[in-house]
Scaffold this active site. Structure first.
Site, PDB file in Angstrom:
ATOM      1  N   THR A  40      51.488  39.082  46.772  1.00 20.95           N
ATOM      2  CA  THR A  40      50.136  40.031  47.222  1.00 20.95           C
ATOM      3  C   THR A  40      49.710  40.373  45.973  1.00 20.95           C
ATOM      4  OG1 THR A  40      51.294  40.677  49.219  1.00 20.95           O
ATOM      5  CG2 THR A  40      49.629  42.170  48.248  1.00 20.95           C
ATOM      6  N   ALA A  45      42.538  37.133  46.129  1.00 16.49           N
ATOM      7  CA  ALA A  45      42.044  38.293  46.724  1.00 16.49           C
ATOM      8  C   ALA A  45      40.917  37.992  47.333  1.00 16.49           C
ATOM      9  CB  ALA A  45      41.630  39.215  45.559  1.00 16.49           C
ATOM     10  N   HIS A  48      39.319  34.315  53.136  1.00 13.98           N
ATOM     11  CA  HIS A  48      38.660  33.284  53.523  1.00 13.98           C
ATOM     12  C   HIS A  48      37.996  33.127  54.769  1.00 13.98           C
ATOM     13  CE1 HIS A  48      40.450  31.207  49.877  1.00 13.98           C
ATOM     14  NE2 HIS A  48      41.575  31.786  50.276  1.00 13.98           N
ATOM     15  N   ARG A 312      52.824  31.348  44.879  1.00 12.14           N
ATOM     16  CA  ARG A 312      52.671  31.228  46.100  1.00 12.14           C
ATOM     17  C   ARG A 312      53.728  30.113  46.691  1.00 12.14           C
ATOM     18  NH1 ARG A 312      48.047  29.230  43.259  1.00 12.14           N
ATOM     19  NH2 ARG A 312      47.130  27.125  44.059  1.00 12.14           N
ATOM     20  N   SER A 338      48.378  30.481  51.071  1.00  6.50           N
ATOM     21  CA  SER A 338      46.977  30.360  51.383  1.00  6.50           C
ATOM     22  C   SER A 338      46.717  29.735  52.727  1.00  6.50           C
ATOM     23  CB  SER A 338      46.338  29.774  50.357  1.00  6.50           C
ATOM     24  OG  SER A 338      44.949  29.877  50.609  1.00  6.50           O
ATOM     25  N   CYS A 436      39.390  47.541  28.648  1.00  4.98           N
ATOM     26  CA  CYS A 436      40.301  47.667  27.412  1.00  4.98           C
ATOM     27  C   CYS A 436      41.866  47.757  27.876  1.00  4.98           C
ATOM     28  CB  CYS A 436      39.909  49.271  26.515  1.00  4.98           C
ATOM     29  SG  CYS A 436      40.909  50.723  27.489  1.00  4.98           S
ATOM     30  N   CYS A 441      44.186  54.520  27.431  1.00  6.66           N
ATOM     31  CA  CYS A 441      44.806  55.344  28.460  1.00  6.66           C
ATOM     32  C   CYS A 441      46.224  55.451  28.726  1.00  6.66           C
ATOM     33  CB  CYS A 441      43.871  55.495  29.779  1.00  6.66           C
ATOM     34  SG  CYS A 441      44.329  53.821  30.809  1.00  6.66           S
TER      35      CYS A 441
END
Lengths: 476, 409
Positions: A40, A45, A48, A312, A338, A436, A441
């Site tokens: 996942t 992403a 289809h 996959r 897929s 970045c 962060c």
């Protein structure tokens, strides 16, 4: 009724959520420390359209209905979905034949709105495409989403409806007596279960074998990707596929929902036991860039912010293994290659509503709540709405991730909802996902995690257990 | 409050800009996203700052302290913890957020002084795994110097920019073994004094023409494969070697932060906004200064660029800007990697900062064919500072463009 769903990827979480609609105690198990960290987390992403799969396959059967369900599911679960559409590009005259085949396939599968288009039409919509393009197949129903966000949302919603999520629990045994399942064992503990659903992704053959089935072994097929910064936005408005080859759909160029551009994947069959080999390789990354530049020649690879790879599952049949099995109570949602993501909502619905519920005479529970609100992201709101969040909780006015304008309020909310690691925060909020890549962060989020969880900074992991960021203290 | 000059960023450039703008009589406000003024100066606890601006050798925090004093004395207003989230070029508005709420300001002039970000690992497309233990050098520096947290026990540093060199020494002093500093190019990226004082003095090897070609470790970094590179920077596989390390520090470049001002013209070489001698962009109300225009070598020069931008922004805001003619665009001739400003402004004497792309030794600098400077020992890590007089600019007045070039002697 007690059900154990093995695998908290997009397939398992949607099945668990679907089971929660019925009077059923749902246990959701995953070996990883967070939801959606298998297949996942690292795929294209894409929702289809459904023109790639040969009519008659299980893939084709679930892809188009799955695609159609995405509006409803993403609406209920507050997950991003953008129907950007897809182009399959013929880069020379010889590939036009392939487009005709895909068109026929798509029509047989019931894909809406397919159209063969001239080079001029392609270039009018996608000005960055290779001007040598000979034509394109347009599929308006294709879209993009965030698969991990969908899995997290489905898991949260399942939990809100009573499911029990156990992470870091690799299933070791599926107990079968007199031809029916009665328990699963994970992390040295046994759970009784009347139903076991195998949504274990790359490990689903092993889980099936635990139940005494003899599934064909899965092969990990690796896909490498290059993610470009938002500055590359506009290189592709829709998903750009090359004409497919027998092994895969080829190297794509597509937008991501947060505005970047994704290139990939490769399709490399690894050894059957290489199920954690998500390394990238110099050759693979080069193939990704070359493949992408074939379609979009002006692509600037110096805008790359991240390279990654995902695995996959590929079975000899090249198809899903779904539904009831010879072991009573043991259901398959296995070998989800897929278009597994696209198929997942339709598969979950079919498996639970049409297979399990009638078999066990389950009636929907009226108290099921389908809606799950996303973690608020005030950065996209107007002043008034953002100020309302800040008034309730001032950290919603403190920006932590400057690239994606993610606030401390969002980070804390992600932790409240289950994030325990930097990656957990990142995949829930997109903090650290930007240009970045966490350079500015990481330390802030690390300290917020330590503060909120009441642990030392040296105990905070990036992802997997043992992936700490801090290894000691500086001299006083 | 009506704002004449709004300064974005409270580092060396922003503080100098706000100070100069307020001193020039403009109502000035400065927005800083963190809770302290100083930018990266606060994490640079080593000495070596201030020789030009203050005629003293200061640490980063000492330099920032002096600037803060000047800023507060100037009367400029400072808003900490305030993040700029959007700049509307047409409406000339700046939207920001803080725990006090979302605010929109419509200043008469803007000074963009947002600094730079570090180039991440993903930009290099290094193959292998993606474990923890990989840090851009500035992040590692913040962890060590601000938070007191040690990243790891055995480190490799990729890239010999100044911050990479400084961090090699810093980690060594904290007991982290630094196995090597690798540099893709045949020369160090940082200042010569830093190579000597940070590596040589502590016996840390500098491997020139080397790079990392793979990362290993699925959880925490376990090591890196390194290799020598050929003349065009391609790894030579036959030279590859494994170095055990739980930490990889990256010092592989800084990128000016300009994403929120996408409407200003950028100089492709500098990667920051194109600016004239007033540090003014092609969007006349927007000025820029410091590392968001070009990556400078010294903080003193950063502050100097901020002072120019602040003063000129004040003149613009108060309607006092005087021009003697259109700007003269500088074009890059040979051996000019970075240059600021990118155009000259008649009537404005200019300090030009220039960086060469490779070590050149002794060379002369030509502007429109005229020699304007002659310097020894030119190297990419140290910028040339050249004062261009009013008179010289007046002589160029008739041409819309002037070529800048560096010719080795």
């Amino acid at each position: 009724m007690r059900a154990a769903v093995i695998g908290a990827g997009v397939v398992g979480t949607l099945i668990a959520r679907e089971l929660c609609r019925y009077p059923c105690d749902v246990l959701l198990l995953d070996r990883a420390p967070d939801v959606g960290w298998g297949i996942t987390k690292a795929n294209s992403a894409i929702v289809h359209a459904g023109f790639h799969d040969a009519p008659g396959t299980t893939r084709a059967r679930f892809c188009v209905p799955g695609n159609a369900l995405f509006d409803e599911v993403c609406g209920e679960l507050d997950v991003p979905l953008v129907r950007v559409g897809a182009w399959v590009l013929a880069l020379d005259e010889s590939e036009l034949e392939v487009l005709e085949e895909l068109l026929a396939r798509g029509r047989a599968n019931g894909v809406p709105g397919l159209a063969l288009c001239s080079p001029r039409e392609v270039l009018a919509d996608e000005p960055a495409v290779n001007p040598a393009v000979a034509g394109g197949l347009w599929a308006p129903s294709a879209g993009i989403t965030e698969p991990w966000a969908l899995a997290l949302a489905a898991a949260e919603n399942a939990i809100a409806n009573g499911a029990d999520l156990r992470l870091g629990h690799a299933v070791t045994h599926v107990r079968v007596r007199n031809g029916r399942v009665y328990a699963v064992q994970a992390a040295d503990r046994s759970w009784e279960a009347d139903l076991v659903i195998n949504a274990a992704g790359l490990w689903s053959d092993r889980v099936a074998a635990m139940a005494g089935l003899e599934p064909p072994p899965l092969t990990p097929r690796r896909g490498q990707y290059v993610l470009l910064d938002k500055a590359a936005r506009g290189l592709a408005r829709a998903i750009l596929f090359p004409a497919p080859n027998p092994l895969s759909k080829g190297i794509l160029v597509l937008p991501t929902v947060d505005g970047g551009i994704l290139l990939g994947p490769t399709a490399e069959d690894l050894a059957p036991d290489a199920r954690e080999d998500t390394d990238t390789t110099a050759e693979g990354l080069q193939a990704v860039v070359q493949g992408a530049q074939r379609m979009v020649p002006g692509l600037d690879v110096s805008l790359s912010v991240k390279v990654f790879a995902g695995l996959r599952p590929e079975s000899p049949s090249e198809d899903f293994e779904v539904g009831a099995t010879e072991v009573e109570g043991f259901y398959q949602a296995a070998a989800m290659r897929s278009p597994g993501l696209t198929a997942a909502p339709a598969l979950a619905r079919w498996l639970v509503r049409e297979q399990i519920a009638p078999t066990y005479a389950l009636r929907p529970r009226p108290e099921f709540r389908a809606a799950r609100p996303a973690i608020p992201h005030p950065g996209i709101l107007d002043d008034q709405a953002w100020n309302a969040w800040i008034e309730r909780d001032p950290p919603f006015g403190k920006v932590i991730c400057h690239c994606n304008q993610i606030t401390e309020g969002e980070v804390v909310e992600a932790i409240r909802r289950g994030a325990r690691t930097l990656d957990g925060v990142k995949f829930r909020t997109r903090a650290g996902f930007g240009r970045c890549q966490g350079g500015s962060c990481t330390d802030e989020i690390l300290l917020i995690l330590a503060r909120e969880l009441g642990i030392e900074p040296s105990a905070v992991d990036l992802g997997l257990p043992g992936s700490t960021i801090v290894r000691g203290e500086v001299r006083p | 409050m009506n704002v004449d000059v709004l300064v974005i960023g409270g580092g060396a450039a922003g503080m100098a800009a706000a100070t100069a703008a307020a001193q020039a009589g403009a109502r000035t406000q400065l927005l800083e996203r963190s809770l302290r003024l100083g930018g990266v100066l606060d994490q640079c606890i080593h000495p070596g700052f201030g020789l030009h601006r203050y005629n003293a050798e200061l640490t980063g925090p000492e330099f920032a302290h002096r600037q803060r004093e000047e800023l507060y004395a100037s009367g400029a207003q400072v808003c900490l913890g305030t993040e700029v989230i959007g700049v509307d070029a047409r409406a000339r508005q700046v939207r920001s957020v803080s725990p006090q709420g979302v605010h929109t300001i419509a200043p008469k002039a803007l000074v963009w002084a947002a600094g730079a970000r570090e180039r991440p690992l993903g930009a290099l497309q290094v193959p292998g795994s993606r474990p923890s233990g990989v840090y851009v050098a500035g992040l590692a520096q913040r962890m060590v110097n601000i938070h007191g947290l040690l990243p790891g026990r055995r480190a490799v540093v990729l890239g010999s920019g100044d911050i990479g060199l400084i961090m090699a020494r810093r980690l060594h002093l904290e007991g982290t073994e630094v196995a090597a500093v690798l540099e893709l190019k045949p020369f160090a990226g940082g200042l010569l004094r830093n190579v000597v004082q940070c590596l040589d003095d502590f016996g840390i090897p500098l491997l020139l023409e080397h790079t990392v070609i793979a990362l290993h470790g699925r959880r925490r970094l376990e090591g890196v494969t390194v290799a020598a590179v050929d003349g065009s920077g391609r790894p030579r596989p036959e030279t590859q070697a494994f170095i055990e390390a739980d930490t990889l520090i990256l010092s592989v470049g800084l990128i000016p932060e300009t994403e929120l001002v996408p409407f200003v013209e950028r100089d492709p070489g500098n990667r920051g906004p194109a600016v004239n001698a007033r540090m003014q962009t092609d969007c006349p109300w927007v000025f820029a200064a410091g590392n968001c225009t070009v990556i400078y070598d010294l903080v003193d020069t950063v502050a100097a660029s901020g002072a120019v931008a602040g003063e000129q922004a004040a003149h613009f805001a108060l309607g006092r800007m005087q021009g003697l003619g259109p700007d003269i665009r500088l074009s890059r001739g040979e051996n000019v990697a970075h240059m600021v400003p990118t155009s000259l402004s008649p009537g404005v004497p200019t300090r030009l900062s220039l960086r060469v792309p490779q070590p050149l030794g002794r060379a002369r600098v030509l502007l429109a064919g005229r020699e304007i400077a002659r310097r020894p020992g030119l190297r990419p890590s140290e910028m040339l500072e050249i004062t261009i007089s009013h008179e010289l600019i007046a002589q160029l007045d008739s041409c819309p463009e002037a070529k800048l070039e560096v010719i080795p002697l």
